[in-house]
Design a protein around this motif. Structure first.
Motif, PDB file in Angstrom:
ATOM      1  N   ILE A 381       0.842  -1.195   0.000  1.00  0.00           N
ATOM      2  CA  ILE A 381       0.000   0.000   0.000  1.00  0.00           C
ATOM      3  C   ILE A 381       0.878   1.246   0.000  1.00  0.00           C
ATOM      4  O   ILE A 381       1.815   1.365   0.792  1.00  0.00           O
ATOM      5  N   VAL A 382       0.560   2.160  -0.901  1.00  0.00           N
ATOM      6  CA  VAL A 382       1.175   3.486  -0.899  1.00  0.00           C
ATOM      7  C   VAL A 382       0.049   4.498  -0.780  1.00  0.00           C
ATOM      8  O   VAL A 382      -0.885   4.498  -1.594  1.00  0.00           O
ATOM      9  N   LEU A 409       6.817   1.174  -4.615  1.00  0.00           N
ATOM     10  CA  LEU A 409       7.063   2.584  -4.325  1.00  0.00           C
ATOM     11  C   LEU A 409       7.632   3.277  -5.555  1.00  0.00           C
ATOM     12  O   LEU A 409       7.221   4.403  -5.891  1.00  0.00           O
ATOM     13  N   ALA A 410       8.563   2.621  -6.255  1.00  0.00           N
ATOM     14  CA  ALA A 410       9.151   3.220  -7.454  1.00  0.00           C
ATOM     15  C   ALA A 410       8.089   3.451  -8.529  1.00  0.00           C
ATOM     16  O   ALA A 410       8.094   4.479  -9.220  1.00  0.00           O
ATOM     17  N   GLU A 411       7.154   2.510  -8.674  1.00  0.00           N
ATOM     18  CA  GLU A 411       6.068   2.687  -9.649  1.00  0.00           C
ATOM     19  C   GLU A 411       5.198   3.886  -9.271  1.00  0.00           C
ATOM     20  O   GLU A 411       4.788   4.670 -10.138  1.00  0.00           O
ATOM     21  N   ALA A 412       4.911   4.034  -7.982  1.00  0.00           N
ATOM     22  CA  ALA A 412       4.085   5.151  -7.530  1.00  0.00           C
ATOM     23  C   ALA A 412       4.782   6.480  -7.756  1.00  0.00           C
ATOM     24  O   ALA A 412       4.169   7.447  -8.225  1.00  0.00           O
ATOM     25  N   VAL A 413       6.066   6.520  -7.443  1.00  0.00           N
ATOM     26  CA  VAL A 413       6.843   7.745  -7.651  1.00  0.00           C
ATOM     27  C   VAL A 413       6.878   8.101  -9.128  1.00  0.00           C
ATOM     28  O   VAL A 413       6.619   9.245  -9.528  1.00  0.00           O
ATOM     29  N   GLY A 414       7.184   7.109  -9.973  1.00  0.00           N
ATOM     30  CA  GLY A 414       7.260   7.355 -11.410  1.00  0.00           C
ATOM     31  C   GLY A 414       5.937   7.784 -12.004  1.00  0.00           C
ATOM     32  O   GLY A 414       5.886   8.603 -12.931  1.00  0.00           O
ATOM     33  N   LEU A 415       4.839   7.247 -11.468  1.00  0.00           N
ATOM     34  CA  LEU A 415       3.508   7.596 -11.972  1.00  0.00           C
ATOM     35  C   LEU A 415       3.253   9.093 -11.813  1.00  0.00           C
ATOM     36  O   LEU A 415       2.799   9.759 -12.757  1.00  0.00           O
ATOM     37  N   PHE A 416       3.545   9.638 -10.636  1.00  0.00           N
ATOM     38  CA  PHE A 416       3.289  11.064 -10.412  1.00  0.00           C
ATOM     39  C   PHE A 416       4.362  11.940 -11.068  1.00  0.00           C
ATOM     40  O   PHE A 416       4.066  13.058 -11.492  1.00  0.00           O
ATOM     41  N   GLN A 417       5.565  11.435 -11.179  1.00  0.00           N
ATOM     42  CA  GLN A 417       6.590  12.195 -11.894  1.00  0.00           C
ATOM     43  C   GLN A 417       6.237  12.332 -13.368  1.00  0.00           C
ATOM     44  O   GLN A 417       6.585  13.337 -13.999  1.00  0.00           O
ATOM     45  N   ALA A 418       5.516  11.355 -13.916  1.00  0.00           N
ATOM     46  CA  ALA A 418       5.079  11.430 -15.313  1.00  0.00           C
ATOM     47  C   ALA A 418       4.125  12.593 -15.548  1.00  0.00           C
ATOM     48  O   ALA A 418       3.952  13.054 -16.687  1.00  0.00           O
ATOM     49  N   LEU A 419       3.517  13.085 -14.472  1.00  0.00           N
ATOM     50  CA  LEU A 419       2.621  14.247 -14.565  1.00  0.00           C
ATOM     51  C   LEU A 419       3.393  15.563 -14.396  1.00  0.00           C
ATOM     52  O   LEU A 419       2.785  16.632 -14.365  1.00  0.00           O
ATOM     53  N   GLY A 420       4.708  15.462 -14.270  1.00  0.00           N
ATOM     54  CA  GLY A 420       5.520  16.660 -14.070  1.00  0.00           C
ATOM     55  C   GLY A 420       5.586  17.115 -12.626  1.00  0.00           C
ATOM     56  O   GLY A 420       5.959  18.255 -12.346  1.00  0.00           O
ATOM     57  N   LYS A 421       5.215  16.219 -11.692  1.00  0.00           N
ATOM     58  CA  LYS A 421       5.212  16.572 -10.268  1.00  0.00           C
ATOM     59  C   LYS A 421       6.519  16.135  -9.606  1.00  0.00           C
ATOM     60  O   LYS A 421       7.092  15.098  -9.956  1.00  0.00           O
ATOM     61  N   GLN A 422       6.944  16.930  -8.619  1.00  0.00           N
ATOM     62  CA  GLN A 422       7.962  16.446  -7.709  1.00  0.00           C
ATOM     63  C   GLN A 422       7.269  15.568  -6.677  1.00  0.00           C
ATOM     64  O   GLN A 422       6.105  15.792  -6.344  1.00  0.00           O
TER      65      GLN A 422
END
Length: 519
Positions: A381-382, A409-422
């Motif tokens: 869970i994230v 966790l890496a998938e979750a981080v990458g998912l939001f980074q794909a939106l241009g988010k830190q």
């Protein structure tokens, strides 16, 4: 005072309702510090003759000189016409004796926050001014009722709580004490509107509107810090860049002064008989005891020494975005993320039920709900935090437990980074940062409304204008859903069974009404 009043300077027309103070009526300001001078400037620019009084010899004259210099700067900046400046200076007078305030139609006090001193001042003023003079206090922490308690005519007493700097900030809390006449409060309200301010009506309660409702903005950030879930720079960034607040609570309290902010928190807590919803922070107490008071001392949560570098918020390194995700059910306030993912080229498949995202590795992305990742035995869970506007947010906050796999966790981080988010990853704390803060703000706001402190509209207006919130707490709760606010608070209450997070009856009523609309 009667509701049928004759306003001097208006051709003796009798008004059926209290009206704003006429421009030719004198306004007196007692106290020549920053707030006193600011209030005097507002009244002066609004067209009133103004008298400044201070019990320290020569201070009133110094304040007149300082105000004149302020008006000169306004002329230089093109914000005030030179002729208007001349007329204003002609209406400004220093008074060395209290008796010189006898012709004032309104006296506003802005002196030290000490109850006996204020009470004595107004007792002395009653011997000087007429019975129709409105007496007002600019107190931010004392009871308006208590200040007026010993007056012969307490009905003509009202609170006018300006915000600093008074000439710039539009909000004024018009506070009715227990004995304040309704027409006096209305006259004060209309006068503030005439001065170009945005007044809100408020009952005499600890902290009034803003200082009562705002406590969780500081308290929840401090709680997250005390639990070791995140550092001050990351918490500030979360509330700024994800929550949409103008400043984070740590940098803001450094600006206000840690001693000042902690004293207000302690005053509200004690005034509410140590209600756990207002409990002060031990971490902030230690900061004050250490002398780290913020910018004014050169060090608070952050260092303000010359050349000192501000700590950066924790930001996750780049990660590869998943090619596809599954959305299970309605994401509620996070539903706009679905369109953003699709725009970023991520394939989205929808399935019924749940209200969460499923990552390719099988992990779940869940909007902060007051629970924790470690409670989901056997599941990856994230949690992700609430945002004011997911499209405009520049940072997304995630939380995980030790059970969460590095791959998920890496998938979750990458998912939001794909939106241009830190992306910031914090510890596994219930309710995260923005979500628990907004829920608590909404709960205190709803409680204040249901207790008759102010209307919902005035509470939201006060929080937007008084402390620059991006949305009023009740407005925000309406968008998030009162049911979600209640449920998040109940989850927090189960994990912290002190009463601090128990949802108020006001929140419960709104959630119940919302459930009835949905059925």
């Amino acid at each position: 005072m009667s509701a049928n009043v004759t306003v001097r300077g208006s051709d003796d027309v009798t008004a059926s309702e209290p009206t704003a103070l006429a421009q030719d009526r004198t306004v007196a300001v007692v106290g020549t510090g920053t707030m006193g001078q600011g209030i005097a400037q507002v009244a002066l620019v609004a067209g009133h003759p103004v008298r400044l009084y201070d019990n320290a010899p020569g201070r009133a004259a110094e304040a007149v000189a300082a105000l004149t210099a302020r008006l000169d700067r306004l002329v230089e900046k093109g914000r005030l016409d030179a002729s208007a400046r001349e007329a204003a200076v002609g209406r400004l007078h220093a008074s060395e004796e209290l008796a010189e305030l006898a012709d004032a139609a309104l006296v506003v006090e802005a002196i030290v926050e000490h109850l006996p001193v204020k009470q004595q001042l107004f007792a002395d003023l009653e011997k000087v001014v007429g019975d129709d003079t409105v007496l007002a206090t600019n107190t931010s922490s004392l009871s308006v009722t208590a200040i007026a308690g010993g007056l012969r005519l307490p009905g003509r007493f009202v609170g006018l709580h300006f915000f600093n700097p008074a000439p710039l900030l539009p909000l004024v809390e018009v506070v009715s004490g227990f004995a304040t006449d309704a027409d006096v409060a209305t006259r004060a309200y209309e006068t503030m509107k005439g001065w170009g301010k945005t007044p809100v009506r408020c009952a005499d309660t600890p902290g009034f509107i803003v200082n009562r409702v705002a406590r969780p903005f500081y308290a929840e950030a401090l709680r997250v810090y005390e639990e070791g879930a995140a550092d001050p720079a990351t918490i500030d960034a979360a509330l700024r860049e994800c929550g949409g607040f103008r400043m984070g609570p740590f940098e803001l309290t450094d600006l206000i002064g840690q001693d000042v902010n902690e004293a207000v928190t302690r005053s509200v807590w004690e005034s509410f008989y140590q209600d756990p919803k207002f409990t002060p922070s031990l971490a902030q107490r230690r900061l004050v005891e250490s002398g780290r008071l913020g910018r004014k001392s050169g060090h608070g949560w952050f260092s303000y020494a010359e050349g000192a570098e501000r700590p950066e918020p924790h930001t996750a390194p780049p990660a590869e975005a998943p090619e596809k995700i599954v959305v299970r059910g309605d994401l509620g306030p996070a539903e706009p993320l679905v369109g953003l993912f699709e725009e970023a080229g991520i394939k989205v498949r929808r399935k019924g039920g749940g209200g969460f995202l499923v990552l390719p590795g099988g992990g779940r992305l869940v909007l902060a709900d007051g629970e924790t990742s470690f409670e989901y035995h056997g599941d990856d869970i994230v949690y992700f935090d609430l945002a004011l506007d997911y499209a405009r947010a520049s940072r997304i906050v995630l939380s995980t437990s030790e059970q969460t796999s590095a791959e998920v966790l890496a998938e979750a981080v990458g998912l939001f980074q794909a939106l241009g988010k830190q992306v910031s990853v914090i510890g596994d704390v219930p309710g995260m940062i923005v979500a628990r803060t907004v829920a608590m703000l909404a709960d205190l706001a709803a409680d204040a409304v249901d207790r008759g402190v102010a209307t919902a509209e005035d509470v939201d207006t006060a929080m937007r204008l008084g402390v620059n919130y991006p949305a009023g707490p009740l407005e925000w709760a309406g968008k998030v859903g009162h049911e979600r606010v209640r449920d998040l608070l109940m989850a927090l209450h189960e994990r912290y069974p002190t009463g601090r997070y128990a949802p108020s009856l006001a929140t419960a009523r709104r959630a119940y009404a919302e459930e009835g609309q949905d059925s």
